[in-house]
Motif scaffolding. Structure first.
Motif, PDB file in Angstrom:
ATOM      1  N   SER A   1       0.825  -1.211   0.000  1.00 43.18           N
ATOM      2  CA  SER A   1       0.000   0.000   0.000  1.00 43.18           C
ATOM      3  C   SER A   1       0.856   1.256   0.000  1.00 43.18           C
ATOM      4  O   SER A   1       0.575   2.219  -0.718  1.00 43.18           O
ATOM      5  CB  SER A   1      -0.938   0.023   1.209  1.00 43.18           C
ATOM      6  OG  SER A   1      -1.884  -0.997   1.094  1.00 43.18           O
ATOM      7  N   ASN A   2       1.906   1.263   0.793  1.00 41.98           N
ATOM      8  CA  ASN A   2       2.793   2.425   0.844  1.00 41.98           C
ATOM      9  C   ASN A   2       3.426   2.690  -0.517  1.00 41.98           C
ATOM     10  O   ASN A   2       3.503   3.832  -0.977  1.00 41.98           O
ATOM     11  CB  ASN A   2       3.872   2.214   1.908  1.00 41.98           C
ATOM     12  CG  ASN A   2       4.819   3.390   2.002  1.00 41.98           C
ATOM     13  OD1 ASN A   2       5.740   3.526   1.186  1.00 41.98           O
ATOM     14  ND2 ASN A   2       4.585   4.238   2.981  1.00 41.98           N
ATOM     15  N   VAL A   3       3.873   1.639  -1.172  1.00 38.48           N
ATOM     16  CA  VAL A   3       4.522   1.781  -2.476  1.00 38.48           C
ATOM     17  C   VAL A   3       3.512   2.230  -3.529  1.00 38.48           C
ATOM     18  O   VAL A   3       3.829   3.054  -4.392  1.00 38.48           O
ATOM     19  CB  VAL A   3       5.229   0.470  -2.882  1.00 38.48           C
ATOM     20  CG1 VAL A   3       5.823   0.567  -4.270  1.00 38.48           C
ATOM     21  CG2 VAL A   3       6.313   0.111  -1.864  1.00 38.48           C
ATOM     22  N   VAL A   4       2.283   1.739  -3.448  1.00 36.86           N
ATOM     23  CA  VAL A   4       1.241   2.138  -4.401  1.00 36.86           C
ATOM     24  C   VAL A   4       1.024   3.645  -4.348  1.00 36.86           C
ATOM     25  O   VAL A   4       0.930   4.307  -5.384  1.00 36.86           O
ATOM     26  CB  VAL A   4      -0.091   1.399  -4.115  1.00 36.86           C
ATOM     27  CG1 VAL A   4      -1.258   2.062  -4.825  1.00 36.86           C
ATOM     28  CG2 VAL A   4       0.022  -0.050  -4.522  1.00 36.86           C
ATOM     29  N   TYR A   5       0.947   4.205  -3.144  1.00 34.38           N
ATOM     30  CA  TYR A   5       0.647   5.631  -3.005  1.00 34.38           C
ATOM     31  C   TYR A   5       1.863   6.534  -3.176  1.00 34.38           C
ATOM     32  O   TYR A   5       1.729   7.748  -3.191  1.00 34.38           O
ATOM     33  CB  TYR A   5      -0.029   5.900  -1.662  1.00 34.38           C
ATOM     34  CG  TYR A   5      -1.410   5.289  -1.608  1.00 34.38           C
ATOM     35  CD1 TYR A   5      -2.426   5.769  -2.424  1.00 34.38           C
ATOM     36  CD2 TYR A   5      -1.678   4.215  -0.779  1.00 34.38           C
ATOM     37  CE1 TYR A   5      -3.685   5.199  -2.403  1.00 34.38           C
ATOM     38  CE2 TYR A   5      -2.944   3.633  -0.749  1.00 34.38           C
ATOM     39  CZ  TYR A   5      -3.934   4.138  -1.559  1.00 34.38           C
ATOM     40  OH  TYR A   5      -5.181   3.574  -1.549  1.00 34.38           O
ATOM     41  N   THR A   6       3.027   5.959  -3.308  1.00 35.80           N
ATOM     42  CA  THR A   6       4.224   6.781  -3.518  1.00 35.80           C
ATOM     43  C   THR A   6       4.847   6.477  -4.872  1.00 35.80           C
ATOM     44  O   THR A   6       4.798   7.284  -5.787  1.00 35.80           O
ATOM     45  CB  THR A   6       5.252   6.555  -2.390  1.00 35.80           C
ATOM     46  OG1 THR A   6       5.580   5.166  -2.298  1.00 35.80           O
ATOM     47  CG2 THR A   6       4.716   7.047  -1.056  1.00 35.80           C
ATOM     48  N   ARG A   7       5.392   5.315  -5.013  1.00 29.81           N
ATOM     49  CA  ARG A   7       6.142   4.942  -6.226  1.00 29.81           C
ATOM     50  C   ARG A   7       5.255   4.829  -7.465  1.00 29.81           C
ATOM     51  O   ARG A   7       5.642   5.236  -8.539  1.00 29.81           O
ATOM     52  CB  ARG A   7       6.857   3.618  -5.946  1.00 29.81           C
ATOM     53  CG  ARG A   7       7.650   3.052  -7.064  1.00 29.81           C
ATOM     54  CD  ARG A   7       8.919   3.770  -7.339  1.00 29.81           C
ATOM     55  NE  ARG A   7       9.880   3.632  -6.263  1.00 29.81           N
ATOM     56  CZ  ARG A   7      11.074   4.206  -6.301  1.00 29.81           C
ATOM     57  NH1 ARG A   7      11.432   4.899  -7.367  1.00 29.81           N
ATOM     58  NH2 ARG A   7      11.895   4.085  -5.297  1.00 29.81           N
ATOM     59  N   PHE A   8       4.042   4.262  -7.322  1.00 26.56           N
ATOM     60  CA  PHE A   8       3.197   3.983  -8.479  1.00 26.56           C
ATOM     61  C   PHE A   8       2.318   5.155  -8.889  1.00 26.56           C
ATOM     62  O   PHE A   8       1.734   5.146  -9.950  1.00 26.56           O
ATOM     63  CB  PHE A   8       2.299   2.778  -8.219  1.00 26.56           C
ATOM     64  CG  PHE A   8       3.039   1.486  -8.039  1.00 26.56           C
ATOM     65  CD1 PHE A   8       4.351   1.339  -8.435  1.00 26.56           C
ATOM     66  CD2 PHE A   8       2.421   0.403  -7.455  1.00 26.56           C
ATOM     67  CE1 PHE A   8       5.031   0.146  -8.270  1.00 26.56           C
ATOM     68  CE2 PHE A   8       3.081  -0.804  -7.282  1.00 26.56           C
ATOM     69  CZ  PHE A   8       4.394  -0.925  -7.693  1.00 26.56           C
ATOM     70  N   ARG A   9       2.182   6.137  -8.049  1.00 25.72           N
ATOM     71  CA  ARG A   9       1.283   7.252  -8.334  1.00 25.72           C
ATOM     72  C   ARG A   9       2.010   8.303  -9.178  1.00 25.72           C
ATOM     73  O   ARG A   9       3.110   8.713  -8.852  1.00 25.72           O
ATOM     74  CB  ARG A   9       0.794   7.885  -7.048  1.00 25.72           C
ATOM     75  CG  ARG A   9      -0.251   8.934  -7.303  1.00 25.72           C
ATOM     76  CD  ARG A   9      -1.033   9.260  -6.089  1.00 25.72           C
ATOM     77  NE  ARG A   9      -2.063   8.242  -5.934  1.00 25.72           N
ATOM     78  CZ  ARG A   9      -2.936   8.240  -4.953  1.00 25.72           C
ATOM     79  NH1 ARG A   9      -2.912   9.162  -4.045  1.00 25.72           N
ATOM     80  NH2 ARG A   9      -3.839   7.289  -4.880  1.00 25.72           N
TER      81      ARG A   9
END
Length: 148
Positions: free
Chosen positions: A106-114
């Motif tokens: 979830s953390n990576v989704v909202y930072t790296r993937f956004r």
């Protein structure tokens, strides 16, 4: 960034396709069929063999819910490059998996993937779906890009 390793070496990402039928999302369909209702998504169905055509015809003949429109393979593959080419392995793929392991998905989704302009993209997508607001959005994007 999170495809399987086999996707980066895929020997099936080409035309002619391997199976009788290929199912995919039809990305960019509005460019080729602007009047088509895409509110629930559009599927791409490639009929690769005679057997695939026969199977599709049998399903289509017995269905009143399938709406189909012939398309060119060049149009269908324009925004779906995996139909023609294997995926390119991102240099940061290993780092992303390490971040997922350490920080959680979830953390990576909202930072790296956004996307950096995520809010603008969301607004643009919503407004383009609303026919009344489409002209306003086009004008607004011109002002943002050109400062006029």
């Amino acid at each position: 960034m999170t495809y399987r390793e086999s996707c980066y070496k895929c020997k099936f990402a080409k035309v002619p396709r391997q199976g009788d039928i290929t199912l995919a999302d039809y990305w960019g369909v509005k460019e080729f069929f602007p009047k088509m209702d895409t509110s629930k998504g559009i599927s791409l169905v490639l009929l690769n063999t005679k057997k695939g055509v026969e199977l599709y015809d049998a399903i289509n003949d017995n269905s009143d819910t399938i709406i189909s429109q012939p398309s060119k393979i060049s149009d269908a593959s324009k925004y779906n490059s995996n139909m023609m080419y294997k995926s390119v392995r991102p240099e940061i793929r290993d780092l992303v998996y390490e971040e997922i392991k350490n920080k959680g998905y979830s953390n990576v989704v909202y930072t790296r993937f956004r996307a950096k302009n995520y809010a603008l993209l969301r607004c643009k997508t919503y407004m383009l779906q609303c026919d009344i607001l489409k002209k306003i959005m086009v004008k607004l994007l011109k002002v943002i890009r050109h400062g006029r």
